[in-house]
Design a protein around this motif. Structure first.
Motif, PDB file in Angstrom:
ATOM      1  N   ILE A 168      11.284  16.288   5.511  1.00  0.00           N
ATOM      2  CA  ILE A 168      11.730  17.291   6.481  1.00  0.00           C
ATOM      3  C   ILE A 168      13.019  16.836   7.156  1.00  0.00           C
ATOM      4  O   ILE A 168      13.959  17.620   7.329  1.00  0.00           O
ATOM      5  CB  ILE A 168      10.622  17.572   7.518  1.00  0.00           C
ATOM      6  N   LEU A 169      13.072  15.567   7.537  1.00  0.00           N
ATOM      7  CA  LEU A 169      14.237  15.038   8.242  1.00  0.00           C
ATOM      8  C   LEU A 169      15.491  14.982   7.379  1.00  0.00           C
ATOM      9  O   LEU A 169      16.595  15.221   7.861  1.00  0.00           O
ATOM     10  CB  LEU A 169      13.941  13.630   8.780  1.00  0.00           C
ATOM     11  N   THR A 170      15.320  14.646   6.098  1.00  0.00           N
ATOM     12  CA  THR A 170      16.483  14.409   5.241  1.00  0.00           C
ATOM     13  C   THR A 170      16.754  15.526   4.243  1.00  0.00           C
ATOM     14  O   THR A 170      17.849  15.602   3.701  1.00  0.00           O
ATOM     15  CB  THR A 170      16.302  13.101   4.448  1.00  0.00           C
ATOM     16  N   GLY A 171      15.746  16.338   3.969  1.00  0.00           N
ATOM     17  CA  GLY A 171      15.906  17.363   2.950  1.00  0.00           C
ATOM     18  C   GLY A 171      15.816  16.814   1.535  1.00  0.00           C
ATOM     19  O   GLY A 171      16.034  17.532   0.562  1.00  0.00           O
ATOM     20  N   ALA A 172      15.493  15.540   1.414  1.00  0.00           N
ATOM     21  CA  ALA A 172      15.393  14.896   0.105  1.00  0.00           C
ATOM     22  C   ALA A 172      13.930  14.598  -0.217  1.00  0.00           C
ATOM     23  O   ALA A 172      13.172  14.198   0.664  1.00  0.00           O
ATOM     24  CB  ALA A 172      16.189  13.600   0.091  1.00  0.00           C
ATOM     25  N   PRO A 173      13.536  14.785  -1.470  1.00  0.00           N
ATOM     26  CA  PRO A 173      12.153  14.488  -1.841  1.00  0.00           C
ATOM     27  C   PRO A 173      11.860  12.997  -1.765  1.00  0.00           C
ATOM     28  O   PRO A 173      12.745  12.164  -1.959  1.00  0.00           O
ATOM     29  CB  PRO A 173      12.052  14.990  -3.284  1.00  0.00           C
ATOM     30  N   VAL A 174      10.601  12.676  -1.444  1.00  0.00           N
ATOM     31  CA  VAL A 174      10.145  11.283  -1.359  1.00  0.00           C
ATOM     32  C   VAL A 174       8.942  11.150  -2.287  1.00  0.00           C
ATOM     33  O   VAL A 174       8.005  11.942  -2.217  1.00  0.00           O
ATOM     34  CB  VAL A 174       9.749  10.918   0.094  1.00  0.00           C
ATOM     35  N   ARG A 175       8.995  10.165  -3.161  1.00  0.00           N
ATOM     36  CA  ARG A 175       7.880   9.934  -4.091  1.00  0.00           C
ATOM     37  C   ARG A 175       6.598   9.652  -3.319  1.00  0.00           C
ATOM     38  O   ARG A 175       6.609   8.943  -2.307  1.00  0.00           O
ATOM     39  CB  ARG A 175       8.164   8.725  -4.989  1.00  0.00           C
ATOM     40  N   PRO A 176       5.467  10.170  -3.790  1.00  0.00           N
ATOM     41  CA  PRO A 176       4.203   9.913  -3.095  1.00  0.00           C
ATOM     42  C   PRO A 176       3.762   8.451  -3.161  1.00  0.00           C
ATOM     43  O   PRO A 176       2.955   8.015  -2.354  1.00  0.00           O
ATOM     44  CB  PRO A 176       3.207  10.826  -3.816  1.00  0.00           C
ATOM     45  N   ASP A 177       4.312   7.677  -4.094  1.00  0.00           N
ATOM     46  CA  ASP A 177       3.959   6.254  -4.203  1.00  0.00           C
ATOM     47  C   ASP A 177       5.045   5.366  -3.576  1.00  0.00           C
ATOM     48  O   ASP A 177       5.117   4.177  -3.848  1.00  0.00           O
ATOM     49  CB  ASP A 177       3.746   5.867  -5.668  1.00  0.00           C
ATOM     50  N   ARG A 178       5.840   5.944  -2.702  1.00  0.00           N
ATOM     51  CA  ARG A 178       6.980   5.258  -2.078  1.00  0.00           C
ATOM     52  C   ARG A 178       6.545   4.018  -1.315  1.00  0.00           C
ATOM     53  O   ARG A 178       5.601   4.043  -0.542  1.00  0.00           O
ATOM     54  CB  ARG A 178       7.667   6.241  -1.121  1.00  0.00           C
ATOM     55  N   ARG A 179       7.247   2.923  -1.563  1.00  0.00           N
ATOM     56  CA  ARG A 179       7.016   1.675  -0.845  1.00  0.00           C
ATOM     57  C   ARG A 179       8.330   1.243  -0.203  1.00  0.00           C
ATOM     58  O   ARG A 179       9.395   1.545  -0.718  1.00  0.00           O
ATOM     59  CB  ARG A 179       6.512   0.596  -1.793  1.00  0.00           C
ATOM     60  N   LEU A 180       8.221   0.534   0.889  1.00  0.00           N
ATOM     61  CA  LEU A 180       9.417   0.034   1.561  1.00  0.00           C
ATOM     62  C   LEU A 180       9.968  -1.181   0.834  1.00  0.00           C
ATOM     63  O   LEU A 180       9.208  -2.074   0.435  1.00  0.00           O
ATOM     64  CB  LEU A 180       9.090  -0.369   3.002  1.00  0.00           C
ATOM     65  N   THR A 181      11.281  -1.221   0.689  1.00  0.00           N
ATOM     66  CA  THR A 181      11.913  -2.418   0.142  1.00  0.00           C
ATOM     67  C   THR A 181      11.936  -3.488   1.230  1.00  0.00           C
ATOM     68  O   THR A 181      11.719  -3.199   2.413  1.00  0.00           O
ATOM     69  CB  THR A 181      13.363  -2.121  -0.294  1.00  0.00           C
ATOM     70  N   ARG A 207       0.800  -1.220   0.000  1.00  0.00           N
ATOM     71  CA  ARG A 207       0.000   0.000   0.000  1.00  0.00           C
ATOM     72  C   ARG A 207       0.833   1.269   0.000  1.00  0.00           C
ATOM     73  O   ARG A 207       0.345   2.336  -0.291  1.00  0.00           O
ATOM     74  CB  ARG A 207      -0.985   0.004   1.154  1.00  0.00           C
ATOM     75  N   GLY A 208       2.086   1.193   0.343  1.00  0.00           N
ATOM     76  CA  GLY A 208       2.962   2.352   0.303  1.00  0.00           C
ATOM     77  C   GLY A 208       2.887   3.197   1.561  1.00  0.00           C
ATOM     78  O   GLY A 208       2.086   2.952   2.455  1.00  0.00           O
ATOM     79  N   LEU A 209       3.759   4.189   1.602  1.00  0.00           N
ATOM     80  CA  LEU A 209       3.845   5.056   2.773  1.00  0.00           C
ATOM     81  C   LEU A 209       2.765   6.132   2.739  1.00  0.00           C
ATOM     82  O   LEU A 209       2.515   6.721   1.700  1.00  0.00           O
ATOM     83  CB  LEU A 209       5.214   5.749   2.824  1.00  0.00           C
ATOM     84  N   PRO A 210       2.157   6.413   3.886  1.00  0.00           N
ATOM     85  CA  PRO A 210       1.204   7.518   3.958  1.00  0.00           C
ATOM     86  C   PRO A 210       1.908   8.846   3.660  1.00  0.00           C
ATOM     87  O   PRO A 210       3.098   9.019   3.928  1.00  0.00           O
ATOM     88  CB  PRO A 210       0.715   7.479   5.408  1.00  0.00           C
ATOM     89  N   VAL A 211       1.161   9.784   3.116  1.00  0.00           N
ATOM     90  CA  VAL A 211       1.705  11.089   2.751  1.00  0.00           C
ATOM     91  C   VAL A 211       2.381  11.762   3.943  1.00  0.00           C
ATOM     92  O   VAL A 211       3.460  12.351   3.791  1.00  0.00           O
ATOM     93  CB  VAL A 211       0.586  11.996   2.171  1.00  0.00           C
ATOM     94  N   LEU A 212       1.787  11.673   5.120  1.00  0.00           N
ATOM     95  CA  LEU A 212       2.369  12.339   6.285  1.00  0.00           C
ATOM     96  C   LEU A 212       3.753  11.787   6.625  1.00  0.00           C
ATOM     97  O   LEU A 212       4.646  12.536   7.028  1.00  0.00           O
ATOM     98  CB  LEU A 212       1.448  12.238   7.490  1.00  0.00           C
ATOM     99  N   ILE A 213       3.961  10.484   6.443  1.00  0.00           N
ATOM    100  CA  ILE A 213       5.279   9.905   6.701  1.00  0.00           C
ATOM    101  C   ILE A 213       6.260  10.366   5.633  1.00  0.00           C
ATOM    102  O   ILE A 213       7.401  10.722   5.940  1.00  0.00           O
ATOM    103  CB  ILE A 213       5.215   8.371   6.789  1.00  0.00           C
ATOM    104  N   CYS A 214       5.823  10.396   4.382  1.00  0.00           N
ATOM    105  CA  CYS A 214       6.692  10.896   3.299  1.00  0.00           C
ATOM    106  C   CYS A 214       7.120  12.327   3.579  1.00  0.00           C
ATOM    107  O   CYS A 214       8.298  12.679   3.415  1.00  0.00           O
ATOM    108  CB  CYS A 214       5.979  10.816   1.953  1.00  0.00           C
TER     109      CYS A 214
END
Length: 70
Positions: free
Chosen positions: A42-55, A30-37
């Protein structure tokens, strides 16, 4: 786009996000919720895809980092 490595954000996620991650671990497709992305960004300064899934490696990392609570 290269996603931020899990060791750069997992230890710093809020308790609420770590608790919400349990639902992701139960159904990783199901992928990561938007709030976690957004929190990861915020924590890393790097963008996270909205469809991000955990490996699988990331799921394994989380399992090894979780503390047992009685």
């Amino acid at each position: 786009m290269t996603e931020p490595e899990i060791h750069t954000w997992w230890p710093y996620l809020s308790i609420a996000s770590k608790n919400a991650m349990q639902q992701v671990l139960a159904d990783p497709d199901r992928g990561l919720p938007v709030l976690i992305c957004e929190e990861i960004e915020i924590l890393t300064g790097a963008p996270v895809r909205p469809d991000r899934r955990l490996t699988q490696a990331e799921q394994d990392f989380i399992h090894t980092q979780q503390e047992m609570v009685d």
